[in-house]
Design a protein around this motif. Structure first.
Motif, PDB file in Angstrom:
ATOM      1  N   ILE A  58      -9.407  -8.185   5.294  1.00 51.88           N
ATOM      2  CA  ILE A  58      -9.915  -7.212   4.333  1.00 51.88           C
ATOM      3  C   ILE A  58      -8.962  -6.032   4.342  1.00 51.88           C
ATOM      4  CG2 ILE A  58     -11.808  -5.668   3.736  1.00 51.88           C
ATOM      5  CD1 ILE A  58     -13.691  -7.679   5.072  1.00 51.88           C
ATOM      6  N   ASP A  59      -8.385  -5.749   3.196  1.00 48.40           N
ATOM      7  CA  ASP A  59      -7.396  -4.674   3.080  1.00 48.40           C
ATOM      8  C   ASP A  59      -8.094  -3.384   2.695  1.00 48.40           C
ATOM      9  OD1 ASP A  59      -5.059  -3.321   2.916  1.00 48.40           O
ATOM     10  OD2 ASP A  59      -4.498  -4.102   0.963  1.00 48.40           O
ATOM     11  N   TYR A  60      -7.849  -2.340   3.493  1.00 46.96           N
ATOM     12  CA  TYR A  60      -8.460  -1.041   3.225  1.00 46.96           C
ATOM     13  C   TYR A  60      -7.430   0.027   3.529  1.00 46.96           C
ATOM     14  CZ  TYR A  60     -11.996   2.645   3.184  1.00 46.96           C
ATOM     15  OH  TYR A  60     -12.717   3.775   2.888  1.00 46.96           O
ATOM     16  N   ASN A  61      -7.306   1.027   2.678  1.00 51.93           N
ATOM     17  CA  ASN A  61      -6.214   1.983   2.810  1.00 51.93           C
ATOM     18  C   ASN A  61      -6.298   2.841   4.066  1.00 51.93           C
ATOM     19  OD1 ASN A  61      -4.820   1.208   0.535  1.00 51.93           O
ATOM     20  ND2 ASN A  61      -5.900   2.605  -0.809  1.00 51.93           N
ATOM     21  N   ASP A  62      -7.473   3.267   4.461  1.00 51.76           N
ATOM     22  CA  ASP A  62      -7.604   4.125   5.632  1.00 51.76           C
ATOM     23  C   ASP A  62      -7.669   3.288   6.895  1.00 51.76           C
ATOM     24  OD1 ASP A  62      -7.624   6.436   4.140  1.00 51.76           O
ATOM     25  OD2 ASP A  62      -9.788   6.455   3.903  1.00 51.76           O
ATOM     26  N   PRO A  63      -6.814   3.573   7.890  1.00 56.66           N
ATOM     27  CA  PRO A  63      -6.828   2.799   9.140  1.00 56.66           C
ATOM     28  C   PRO A  63      -8.097   3.094   9.939  1.00 56.66           C
ATOM     29  CG  PRO A  63      -4.776   4.032   8.884  1.00 56.66           C
ATOM     30  CD  PRO A  63      -5.741   4.556   7.864  1.00 56.66           C
ATOM     31  N   LEU A  64      -8.872   2.066  10.164  1.00 55.24           N
ATOM     32  CA  LEU A  64     -10.111   2.232  10.922  1.00 55.24           C
ATOM     33  C   LEU A  64     -10.538   0.892  11.500  1.00 55.24           C
ATOM     34  CD1 LEU A  64     -12.582   0.906   9.020  1.00 55.24           C
ATOM     35  CD2 LEU A  64     -12.179   2.984   7.729  1.00 55.24           C
ATOM     36  N   ARG A 104       2.715 -12.831  -5.887  1.00 51.41           N
ATOM     37  CA  ARG A 104       1.815 -13.696  -6.632  1.00 51.41           C
ATOM     38  C   ARG A 104       0.509 -13.790  -5.839  1.00 51.41           C
ATOM     39  NH1 ARG A 104       4.582 -18.733  -7.535  1.00 51.41           N
ATOM     40  NH2 ARG A 104       6.464 -17.559  -7.213  1.00 51.41           N
ATOM     41  N   PRO A 105      -0.622 -14.029  -6.488  1.00 51.73           N
ATOM     42  CA  PRO A 105      -1.876 -14.213  -5.751  1.00 51.73           C
ATOM     43  C   PRO A 105      -1.787 -15.452  -4.866  1.00 51.73           C
ATOM     44  CG  PRO A 105      -2.297 -13.827  -8.080  1.00 51.73           C
ATOM     45  CD  PRO A 105      -0.822 -14.073  -7.937  1.00 51.73           C
ATOM     46  N   GLY A 106      -2.268 -15.323  -3.654  1.00 51.94           N
ATOM     47  CA  GLY A 106      -2.260 -16.460  -2.746  1.00 51.94           C
ATOM     48  C   GLY A 106      -3.282 -17.498  -3.140  1.00 51.94           C
ATOM     49  N   ASN A 116       2.244 -11.615  -0.296  1.00 54.31           N
ATOM     50  CA  ASN A 116       1.900 -10.585   0.681  1.00 54.31           C
ATOM     51  C   ASN A 116       1.027 -11.290   1.724  1.00 54.31           C
ATOM     52  OD1 ASN A 116       0.938  -8.390   2.123  1.00 54.31           O
ATOM     53  ND2 ASN A 116       0.577  -7.135   0.311  1.00 54.31           N
ATOM     54  N   THR A 117       1.617 -11.594   2.869  1.00 56.48           N
ATOM     55  CA  THR A 117       1.014 -12.539   3.813  1.00 56.48           C
ATOM     56  C   THR A 117       0.680 -11.894   5.145  1.00 56.48           C
ATOM     57  OG1 THR A 117       2.263 -14.337   2.785  1.00 56.48           O
ATOM     58  CG2 THR A 117       1.353 -14.755   4.969  1.00 56.48           C
ATOM     59  N   LEU A 177      -0.574 -18.855  14.605  1.00 54.94           N
ATOM     60  CA  LEU A 177      -1.944 -19.362  14.615  1.00 54.94           C
ATOM     61  C   LEU A 177      -2.526 -19.499  13.217  1.00 54.94           C
ATOM     62  CD1 LEU A 177      -3.403 -17.232  17.556  1.00 54.94           C
ATOM     63  CD2 LEU A 177      -2.754 -19.654  17.622  1.00 54.94           C
ATOM     64  N   ALA A 178      -2.215 -18.549  12.359  1.00 55.26           N
ATOM     65  CA  ALA A 178      -2.812 -18.562  11.020  1.00 55.26           C
ATOM     66  C   ALA A 178      -2.019 -17.660  10.104  1.00 55.26           C
ATOM     67  CB  ALA A 178      -4.268 -18.089  11.086  1.00 55.26           C
ATOM     68  N   ARG A 179      -2.148 -17.946   8.811  1.00 57.92           N
ATOM     69  CA  ARG A 179      -1.579 -17.056   7.800  1.00 57.92           C
ATOM     70  C   ARG A 179      -2.535 -17.022   6.615  1.00 57.92           C
ATOM     71  NH1 ARG A 179       3.874 -19.732   5.464  1.00 57.92           N
ATOM     72  NH2 ARG A 179       3.817 -21.130   7.231  1.00 57.92           N
ATOM     73  N   THR A 180      -2.597 -15.885   5.973  1.00 55.41           N
ATOM     74  CA  THR A 180      -3.383 -15.736   4.757  1.00 55.41           C
ATOM     75  C   THR A 180      -2.561 -14.973   3.735  1.00 55.41           C
ATOM     76  OG1 THR A 180      -5.584 -15.817   5.763  1.00 55.41           O
ATOM     77  CG2 THR A 180      -5.386 -14.583   3.730  1.00 55.41           C
ATOM     78  N   ARG A 181      -2.456 -15.527   2.544  1.00 53.12           N
ATOM     79  CA  ARG A 181      -1.729 -14.876   1.458  1.00 53.12           C
ATOM     80  C   ARG A 181      -2.720 -14.087   0.608  1.00 53.12           C
ATOM     81  NH1 ARG A 181       1.574 -20.485   0.474  1.00 53.12           N
ATOM     82  NH2 ARG A 181       3.362 -20.026   1.833  1.00 53.12           N
ATOM     83  N   LYS A 182      -2.408 -12.834   0.398  1.00 51.59           N
ATOM     84  CA  LYS A 182      -3.307 -11.907  -0.294  1.00 51.59           C
ATOM     85  C   LYS A 182      -3.729 -12.464  -1.653  1.00 51.59           C
ATOM     86  CE  LYS A 182      -3.477  -6.923  -1.268  1.00 51.59           C
ATOM     87  NZ  LYS A 182      -2.674  -5.678  -1.140  1.00 51.59           N
TER      88      LYS A 182
END
Length: 203
Positions: A143-149, A131-133, A98-99, A110-115
């Protein structure tokens, strides 16, 4: 930006492109699109077949291509998210990543981060897909957060989106606030890695 998933890929991309254009007209320099941008959230159920078959190549997959085209047209940097295919030695278990990606107006990835932290609970069967990155040496923090803000480094919510309709959120961010926050609360400087080993031990 948040948008409900639409089964027609052209309609789904058109909704995002319209939102990116709206943000660009408001002088946005970077636009953040939602997790798994061009697909529905598939981890609400266990996969029926090998999940990696649903994943995209990166670079060059549909999400990267869409983000690059949108960035080029609007001249803003685009953040998107993709179910990244894991090939070769990384892919024997059928899982992908999940990238999150950042794409510049000139098309540069520019960049990528795997969760790193993969949920494992009813309705969030992400461990059956991702799989974990790896902990990269120079990670692009997401930072993953369910509510869009949108919040500032002090945790103050600047603007939030309704949960029942598409929305484009726009806010001015003072990047110097992050430096100020780290000076006021020097948590990174006072870390205690010698005490972290216990966290990896199972009960």
């Amino acid at each position: 930006m948040q948008a409900r998933w639409q089964p027609d890929p052209a309609d789904h991309e058109a909704t995002f492109l319209d939102g990116i254009r709206t943000a660009a007209k408001a002088a946005a320099r970077i636009v953040f699109l939602q997790e798994l941008t061009l697909s529905r959230y598939l981890a609400d159920e266990r996969p029926a077949n090998e999940p990696n078959a649903l994943a995209e190549q990166l670079p060059g997959g549909p999400t990267h291509v869409f983000a690059a085209k949108a960035a080029a047209e609007t001249r803003v940097t685009v953040h998107a998210s993709v179910f990244e295919k894991a090939d070769g030695a990384d892919g024997p278990d059928g899982l992908g990543y999940n990238t999150a990606i950042l794409v510049a107006p000139d098309g540069t990835l520019l960049a990528r981060t795997r969760k790193l932290h993969i949920p494992k609970t009813a309705g969030y069967y992400e461990d059956h897909y991702f799989r974990p990155g790896p902990a990269a040496a120079n990670p692009y923090p997401v930072i993953d957060y369910n509510d869009p803000l949108i919040s500032d480094p002090y945790g103050r919510v600047l603007v939030s989106a309704p949960r029942d309709r598409d929305a484009v959120l726009i806010a001015d961010l003072d990047l110097d606030q992050r430096r100020d926050w780290l000076d006021r609360l020097p948590l990174l400087a006072t870390r205690r890695p010698d005490s972290y080993a216990a966290l990896t031990q199972s009960d």
